[in-house]
Design a protein around this motif. Structure first.
Motif, PDB file in Angstrom:
ATOM      1  N   GLU A 150       0.820  -1.215   0.000  1.00 22.24           N
ATOM      2  CA  GLU A 150       0.000   0.000   0.000  1.00 22.24           C
ATOM      3  C   GLU A 150       0.855   1.266   0.000  1.00 22.24           C
ATOM      4  O   GLU A 150       0.450   2.295  -0.532  1.00 22.24           O
ATOM      5  CB  GLU A 150      -0.923   0.018   1.214  1.00 22.24           C
ATOM      6  CG  GLU A 150      -2.025  -1.006   1.168  1.00 22.24           C
ATOM      7  CD  GLU A 150      -2.775  -1.131   2.490  1.00 22.24           C
ATOM      8  OE1 GLU A 150      -2.476  -0.365   3.444  1.00 22.24           O
ATOM      9  OE2 GLU A 150      -3.654  -2.002   2.587  1.00 22.24           O
ATOM     10  N   LYS A 151       2.031   1.185   0.582  1.00 29.35           N
ATOM     11  CA  LYS A 151       2.903   2.357   0.691  1.00 29.35           C
ATOM     12  C   LYS A 151       3.810   2.548  -0.518  1.00 29.35           C
ATOM     13  O   LYS A 151       4.487   3.563  -0.619  1.00 29.35           O
ATOM     14  CB  LYS A 151       3.765   2.246   1.953  1.00 29.35           C
ATOM     15  CG  LYS A 151       2.978   2.272   3.238  1.00 29.35           C
ATOM     16  CD  LYS A 151       3.880   2.076   4.423  1.00 29.35           C
ATOM     17  CE  LYS A 151       3.090   1.985   5.717  1.00 29.35           C
ATOM     18  NZ  LYS A 151       3.954   1.682   6.856  1.00 29.35           N
ATOM     19  N   MET A 152       3.828   1.575  -1.425  1.00 22.10           N
ATOM     20  CA  MET A 152       4.719   1.645  -2.583  1.00 22.10           C
ATOM     21  C   MET A 152       4.112   2.458  -3.719  1.00 22.10           C
ATOM     22  O   MET A 152       2.896   2.536  -3.849  1.00 22.10           O
ATOM     23  CB  MET A 152       5.013   0.236  -3.114  1.00 22.10           C
ATOM     24  CG  MET A 152       5.918  -0.560  -2.267  1.00 22.10           C
ATOM     25  SD  MET A 152       6.258  -2.132  -3.073  1.00 22.10           S
ATOM     26  CE  MET A 152       6.744  -3.069  -1.657  1.00 22.10           C
ATOM     27  N   ASN A 153       5.004   2.983  -4.536  1.00 17.57           N
ATOM     28  CA  ASN A 153       4.524   3.637  -5.743  1.00 17.57           C
ATOM     29  C   ASN A 153       4.115   2.559  -6.757  1.00 17.57           C
ATOM     30  O   ASN A 153       4.384   1.374  -6.558  1.00 17.57           O
ATOM     31  CB  ASN A 153       5.567   4.596  -6.320  1.00 17.57           C
ATOM     32  CG  ASN A 153       6.840   3.886  -6.768  1.00 17.57           C
ATOM     33  OD1 ASN A 153       6.801   2.824  -7.371  1.00 17.57           O
ATOM     34  ND2 ASN A 153       7.975   4.495  -6.460  1.00 17.57           N
ATOM     35  N   LYS A 154       3.468   2.976  -7.819  1.00 16.08           N
ATOM     36  CA  LYS A 154       2.883   2.023  -8.760  1.00 16.08           C
ATOM     37  C   LYS A 154       3.938   1.135  -9.418  1.00 16.08           C
ATOM     38  O   LYS A 154       3.739  -0.067  -9.564  1.00 16.08           O
ATOM     39  CB  LYS A 154       2.088   2.772  -9.823  1.00 16.08           C
ATOM     40  CG  LYS A 154       1.287   1.877 -10.708  1.00 16.08           C
ATOM     41  CD  LYS A 154       0.361   2.652 -11.604  1.00 16.08           C
ATOM     42  CE  LYS A 154      -0.470   1.677 -12.416  1.00 16.08           C
ATOM     43  NZ  LYS A 154      -1.608   2.306 -13.039  1.00 16.08           N
ATOM     44  N   GLN A 155       5.055   1.700  -9.788  1.00 16.22           N
ATOM     45  CA  GLN A 155       6.103   0.925 -10.453  1.00 16.22           C
ATOM     46  C   GLN A 155       6.675  -0.154  -9.537  1.00 16.22           C
ATOM     47  O   GLN A 155       6.802  -1.313  -9.924  1.00 16.22           O
ATOM     48  CB  GLN A 155       7.228   1.844 -10.934  1.00 16.22           C
ATOM     49  CG  GLN A 155       8.337   1.085 -11.657  1.00 16.22           C
ATOM     50  CD  GLN A 155       9.481   1.991 -12.066  1.00 16.22           C
ATOM     51  OE1 GLN A 155       9.400   3.202 -11.925  1.00 16.22           O
ATOM     52  NE2 GLN A 155      10.542   1.412 -12.577  1.00 16.22           N
ATOM     53  N   ASP A 156       7.017   0.223  -8.311  1.00 11.83           N
ATOM     54  CA  ASP A 156       7.557  -0.748  -7.354  1.00 11.83           C
ATOM     55  C   ASP A 156       6.525  -1.812  -7.029  1.00 11.83           C
ATOM     56  O   ASP A 156       6.846  -3.000  -6.923  1.00 11.83           O
ATOM     57  CB  ASP A 156       8.014  -0.055  -6.076  1.00 11.83           C
ATOM     58  CG  ASP A 156       9.271   0.775  -6.282  1.00 11.83           C
ATOM     59  OD1 ASP A 156       9.944   0.592  -7.313  1.00 11.83           O
ATOM     60  OD2 ASP A 156       9.573   1.614  -5.421  1.00 11.83           O
ATOM     61  N   SER A 157       5.291  -1.393  -6.883  1.00 18.28           N
ATOM     62  CA  SER A 157       4.208  -2.323  -6.588  1.00 18.28           C
ATOM     63  C   SER A 157       4.074  -3.360  -7.707  1.00 18.28           C
ATOM     64  O   SER A 157       3.929  -4.553  -7.450  1.00 18.28           O
ATOM     65  CB  SER A 157       2.906  -1.546  -6.423  1.00 18.28           C
ATOM     66  OG  SER A 157       1.815  -2.413  -6.353  1.00 18.28           O
TER      67      SER A 157
END
Length: 112
Positions: free
Chosen positions: A83-90
């Motif tokens: 939930e805390k990650m940005n879209k790319q990392d997620s």
């Protein structure tokens, strides 16, 4: 008089040098921490630990209940990290998770 001037100059130099050291010691260097990379690495560690427990379940070394007891808190932690990650990392972490799931499927096929 000559000695007192030399003593005065030396004491002044010592005082200035000590003052410079004290000021230099107080200087703080800001440390930049990339929390995104830290969360990503932590998520990989959590997924690897989940994979470890899942393999034990697939190979019947542990009961399903024991495996669930171990992985449920880990998956909650994983979800919070996600939930805390940005879209790319997620997306990268989710792809890594799919890779691990595929490995488990292959292991399960081998067990039959």
């Amino acid at each position: 008089m000559g000695k007192s001037i030399i003593i005065l100059i030396i004491s002044s130099l010592v005082a200035v040098a000590c003052n410079d050291k004290a000021n230099g010691a107080k200087t703080e260097i800001p440390v930049k921490v990339d929390s995104s990379k830290m969360r990503k690495k932590e998520a990989v560690v959590v997924l690897d630990e989940v994979q470890h427990w899942m393999k034990k379940g697939v190979t019947k070394k542990l009961s399903t209940n024991k495996v669930n007891k171990e992985i449920n808190p880990l998956m909650e932690k994983y979800q919070k990290l996600l939930e805390k990650m940005n879209k790319q990392d997620s997306t990268e972490i989710q792809n890594y998770r799919v890779k691990l799931i595929n490995e488990l499927i292959d292991l399960q096929i081998q067990q039959k």
